[in-house]
Motif scaffolding. Structure first.
Motif, PDB file in Angstrom:
ATOM      1  N   TYR A 766      10.227  -5.406   4.600  1.00 40.88           N
ATOM      2  CA  TYR A 766       9.224  -5.242   5.659  1.00 40.88           C
ATOM      3  C   TYR A 766       9.851  -4.649   6.931  1.00 40.88           C
ATOM      4  CZ  TYR A 766       5.711  -6.356   9.178  1.00 40.88           C
ATOM      5  OH  TYR A 766       4.804  -6.267  10.203  1.00 40.88           O
ATOM      6  N   ALA A 767      11.043  -5.145   7.286  1.00 45.73           N
ATOM      7  CA  ALA A 767      11.684  -4.677   8.519  1.00 45.73           C
ATOM      8  C   ALA A 767      12.017  -3.198   8.456  1.00 45.73           C
ATOM      9  CB  ALA A 767      12.942  -5.506   8.790  1.00 45.73           C
ATOM     10  N   GLY A 771       7.444  -2.600   8.891  1.00 47.40           N
ATOM     11  CA  GLY A 771       7.321  -3.222  10.197  1.00 47.40           C
ATOM     12  C   GLY A 771       7.283  -2.220  11.337  1.00 47.40           C
ATOM     13  N   CYS A 783      11.474  -6.535  14.858  1.00 45.47           N
ATOM     14  CA  CYS A 783      10.990  -5.747  13.725  1.00 45.47           C
ATOM     15  C   CYS A 783      10.177  -6.581  12.741  1.00 45.47           C
ATOM     16  CB  CYS A 783      12.149  -5.085  12.988  1.00 45.47           C
ATOM     17  SG  CYS A 783      13.163  -3.997  14.018  1.00 45.47           S
ATOM     18  N   TYR A 787       4.883  -9.803  10.071  1.00 43.52           N
ATOM     19  CA  TYR A 787       5.340 -10.016   8.687  1.00 43.52           C
ATOM     20  C   TYR A 787       4.458 -11.023   7.956  1.00 43.52           C
ATOM     21  CZ  TYR A 787       8.035 -12.004   4.870  1.00 43.52           C
ATOM     22  OH  TYR A 787       8.407 -12.482   3.643  1.00 43.52           O
TER      23      TYR A 787
END
Length: 920
Positions: A766-767, A771, A783, A787
């Protein structure tokens, strides 16, 4: 010693020497007629209420001086001179009288001296005291290749480089500000163990002048004397026949109740060891090793080895090394936990979970489980962060490398111990064939290529068939464990709904935690019950295999018991780590057991909290139970024995027992030797390494337990158990291979725990991909915004199955019935083209997980192999010392022999008997 034994042995050897060989082969009728009556009652003396016998007091009154300690501590014969080296115990009422009579007659024929004495509290119990004179000890020490000291070691300073010497100077300056070696024992209280400072060589009567003999009474220590006597007893016949030989068979058929060497007196003293010194080695071990006040001190391993033998000494050396190596692992694990504590307030994920008041989660079970806000799992999200944070991956790599370093440095430590204890060149004797194997295959014989003698032979087909049956039994028992785990799974899925409908709000609101906690406790009870069954099954399967020797039997039994215990202890943990919540389906299409019970889901904060609870509860309960059984059970048994004695003699009458009776009332060592001690530590090592990524505090718990374990085992060996027979060993045996296997398995399991069980990979994907920092190469907390929302999917409540539809409509949240709820997964919303299908993010996360497993395993295995290659098994200074010792031994032996020849030549010249037979 010589004066007391020569008169007795000369008279006996003249009578028995001529028939000594025949006695062990054929039993002469004439000898049976001339021998004493049954059980040799002429040697029997009634037990007294004190350990001072009438003969000892008569000798003292007659003018012969007898040491006071010899009379009062029960370690000597009635003459106060011959030390008791071994004790045999039998009952008069036992019908095996004839076997004992022949066995004891052959004992005397071998030169051993014998006395009998009845018990103080039970006249039916007879103690047979055995003493080995100097001639017998010398003869059998030579046969057994017992290594004895013959010359002081010559130490030399190794070469040191200037850089290292400067570092040593700086370290020494720093040490001046620290306490002076608080963990080392006071050298003044420890005896000067002479054999550790001397070169040793196999004892030889022809070269007896080479050895350092200050006193023949103390040249062979007590452990060596008892080992020699036991060696003799194992080779004495008790009946006519090829296999009717040895003390072990007499103990098995009940002819003797017990056989053991004596402790060296009491472990307690009225006087302080600091002012009056230790009364004996047992007292010294208790004060400097088994006492709780010295828990932070190093172990006196040389003294342990001298008193209990090399095998037990190696166990405590390994346990101490393992405990010392746990310090860095426990420190790093505590650091990871504290890192989670300090970064808890900055964790974006837990913040979003705690603020998610508007997000309503779907029920985790059918009907009775209500809808819940995501913010209700705020506490669990914070607890999960304590174990699942950015330092977890580093800790998993560290523990995998730590396991390799621990094993490699243990090999170096073992080499140093083996050198100091003269085990480098020691080889085990060719083991005798087990009686059961001999009886089973006595009809089939073949020539032994080593000894050249015929021996029983097991056909290859018979051996393979037995191994197949044994392997099938192992597989069946593993299936029993899996069935037990399946029962626990059913319990979990059933009780989730039950706890959700509970009257108490505390349990109703924490139904999943209550389910996990009770399931772990029930699982622990099942583990302890199955352990009893496993021991019997392992014995049955091992005996079915018919191993040839005792070491083969021990290795086979050890491997089976470890497999059973390991699978039994870790099967539920593997289920929670890799299967719980992975195959549940999704709302509206749940997977069910037997089309009835819905599989259990993870908590909204993840499955890692369940794994932490499983490991923490099992580890604490298992170690607590083991410590109680190791110390509590012998303490209760010994207390009960003393209570019965007080009841029989009355509280007013103080009974003073001789040492042999005190030791007989203690508990015997486990039938499997050190198996239980090693197994407990190996299973703990598995807990410490296999799932350490989910529970970083495991090394700390193991460290605290081991600090207690060392003193518990020491206290048990010194005070609660009879003195075990001192035996030799070069290493810890098959356990080292098991440790290496656990180290390899730990790399694989930790990779899967990080990739599958924890949320490390989904957060990373995700980061970097989805993100706010996507494409920027950053992965900080900023970041991770959004989430939680991205990791939850949407479900339409009207799509629930009839049996899954909750009783509540969720109107308590917004005042109107809920239309949608959220669940943990990466699926499309219900209004998409493919409702509830996997999203692209799911496949990205799956690919990242598989890639992480491959990279993690290859990286860690490369580091492990590199470390094992770079660390040599023998330290360089030890290798140089060994080479120098071989050189010095050759020089010393040559010089000693040359000196002896020169003395003999001078004596001939003085006596006028010089001969000139040399070549010109």
């Amino acid at each position: 010693m010589e004066a007391s034994s020569s008169g007795i042995t000369q008279g006996k050897t003249k009578v028995f020497r001529a028939v000594a060989k025949d006695v062990n082969i054929l039993f002469d009728e004439l000898e049976a007629v001339n021998s004493p009556c049954k059980d040799d009652d002429s040697l029997l003396h009634p037990g007294n209420l004190t350990s001072t016998s009438d003969d000892a007091s008569r000798l003292e009154a007659g003018g012969e001086t007898v040491p006071e300690r010899s009379k009062s501590n029960g370690l000597y014969f009635r003459d106060g001179k011959c030390r008791i080296d071994y004790i045999l115990v039998y009952r008069k009422s036992n019908p095996q009288t004839e076997k004992r009579e022949v066995f004891e007659r052959n004992i005397r024929a071998e030169g051993l001296q014998m006395e009998k004495e009845s018990s103080v509290i039970n006249s039916d119990i007879i103690f047979v005291k055995l003493h080995a004179p100097w001639e017998v000890l010398g003869r059998y020490a030579e046969q057994m290749n017992v290594r004895m000291p013959f010359r002081r070691k010559i130490y030399y300073l190794p070469r040191r480089y200037k850089f290292m010497s400067r570092i040593d100077k700086q370290i020494s300056r720093f040490r001046r500000w620290l306490p002076k070696k608080p963990m080392r024992l006071d050298k003044e209280t420890l005896p000067d163990l002479e054999e550790n400072d001397c070169y040793t060589a196999p004892f030889s009567q022809q070269r007896i002048h080479h050895f350092i003999i200050h006193n023949k009474d103390t040249f062979f220590n007590n452990a060596t004397r008892s080992r020699i006597v036991h060696h003799i007893l194992q080779r004495i016949k008790y009946e006519e026949g090829k296999n009717k030989i040895g003390l072990n068979r007499l103990l098995t058929n009940g002819s003797y109740e017990a056989a053991f060497p004596l402790h060296e007196g009491s472990y307690r003293s009225k006087n302080s060891i600091r002012t009056h010194g230790a009364e004996n080695h047992r007292h010294l071990l208790y004060e400097c090793w088994a006492s709780w006040g010295v828990w932070y001190k190093y172990q006196p391993l040389d003294l342990v080895r001298r008193y209990f033998g090399e095998k037990i000494g190696l166990y405590f050396a390994w346990l101490g090394w393992y405990t010392g190596m746990l310090f860095p692992a426990a420190f790093i694990g505590l650091f990871v936990f504290l890192y989670g504590v300090t970064t808890l307030d900055h964790c974006q994920v837990s913040k979003e979970v705690c603020r998610a008041i508007d997000i309503v989660m779907c029920p985790v079970c059918d009907k009775y489980c209500p809808f819940m806000r995501l913010s209700d799992s705020c506490v669990y999200a914070k607890v999960t962060h304590l174990f699942d944070n950015g330092a977890t991956v580093f800790f998993a790599v560290f523990m995998a490398v730590w396991a390799t370093v621990f094993l490699e440095f243990w090999k170096r430590r073992r080499a140093v111990i083996a050198y100091d204890w003269d085990l480098i060149d020691w080889e085990e004797e060719e083991e005798e064939i087990r009686p059961q194997f001999e009886a089973k295959y006595s009809k089939k014989e073949r020539m032994n290529p080593i000894s050249g003698k015929p021996e029983p032979y097991q056909a290859f087909a018979d051996k393979c068939s037995r191994l197949v049956v044994s392997a099938s039994g192992i597989f069946f028992m593993i299936c029993v464990v899996i069935a037990a785990v399946f029962g626990i799974v059913i319990y979990r899925v059933v009780t989730v709904s039950t706890f959700a409908a509970f009257k108490w709000a505390l349990i109703r609101n924490n139904s999943q935690v209550a389910t996990t906690g009770t399931a772990v406790c029930i699982n622990f009870c099942i583990i302890m019950l199955l352990n009893v069954l496993y021991e019997k099954v392992a014995l049955l399967l091992t005996n079915l295999e018919q191993p040839r020797t005792e070491s083969e039997w021990e290795n086979s039994f050890t491997l089976k018991m470890f497999l059973f215990q390991f699978v039994n202890l870790n099967s539920s943990t593997f289920y929670i780590a890799f299967f719980l919540g992975r195959f549940t389906g999704h709302p509206g299409a749940y997977l069910r057991l037997i089309n009835r019970w819905r599989l259990e889901e993870c908590h909204p904060s993840g499955c890692l909290i369940d794994l932490c609870m499983q490991m923490g509860i099992i580890m604490v309960l298992k170690q607590t139970w083991n410590n109680f059984m190791e110390l509590g059970y012998p303490l209760i048994q010994n207390w009960w024995t003393r209570r019965k004695v007080r009841q029989e003699h009355g509280p007013e009458r103080k009974v003073r027992f001789p040492q042999w009776e005190k030791d007989y009332n203690l508990q015997p060592m486990n039938a499997y030797g050190l198996f239980d001690e090693y197994l407990e530590m190996i299973l703990q090592f598995g807990f410490t390494t296999i799932f350490v990524a989910a529970f970083p505090l495991a090394p700390l718990l193991a460290l605290l337990n081991n600090i207690i374990e060392i003193r518990l085992d020491a206290y048990k060996f010194v005070t609660q158990w009879r003195r075990p027979l001192a035996s030799r060993a070069k290493d810890i045996g098959i356990w080292y291979g098991i440790l290496e296997g656990i180290g390899i398995l730990s790399v694989i399991t930790n990779a899967f725990v990080i990739a599958i069980t924890s949320d490390f990979i989904p957060r990373l994907v995700y980061a970097y991909k989805y993100g706010p920092c996507a494409g920027q190469g950053e992965a900080g907390q900023k970041c991770m915004v959004g989430y939680v929302n991205a990791s939850l999917s949407v479900f339409r409540i009207s799509d629930f199955e009839n049996r899954s539809e909750p009783e509540s409509d969720g109107s308590e949240f917004s005042g109107t019935p809920l239309k949608y709820c959220r669940y943990r997964d990466y699926r499309d919303p219900p209004h998409s083209l493919v409702p509830y299908g996997y999203t692209l993010q799911f496949w990205h996360v799956l690919a990242a997980r598989l890639a992480f497993i491959i990279v993690f395993e290859h990286l860690v295995f490369c580091i492990k192999h590199l470390i094992s290659y770079l660390i040599p098994d023998l330290p360089k200074d030890l290798r140089d010392r060994m080479r120098r010792e071989k050189y010095l031994i050759q020089e010393m032996m040559y010089e000693a022999e040359l000196e002896r020849l020169q003395k003999e030549r001078k004596e001939r010249k003085k006596n006028g008997k010089a001969h000139h037979n040399e070549w010109p």
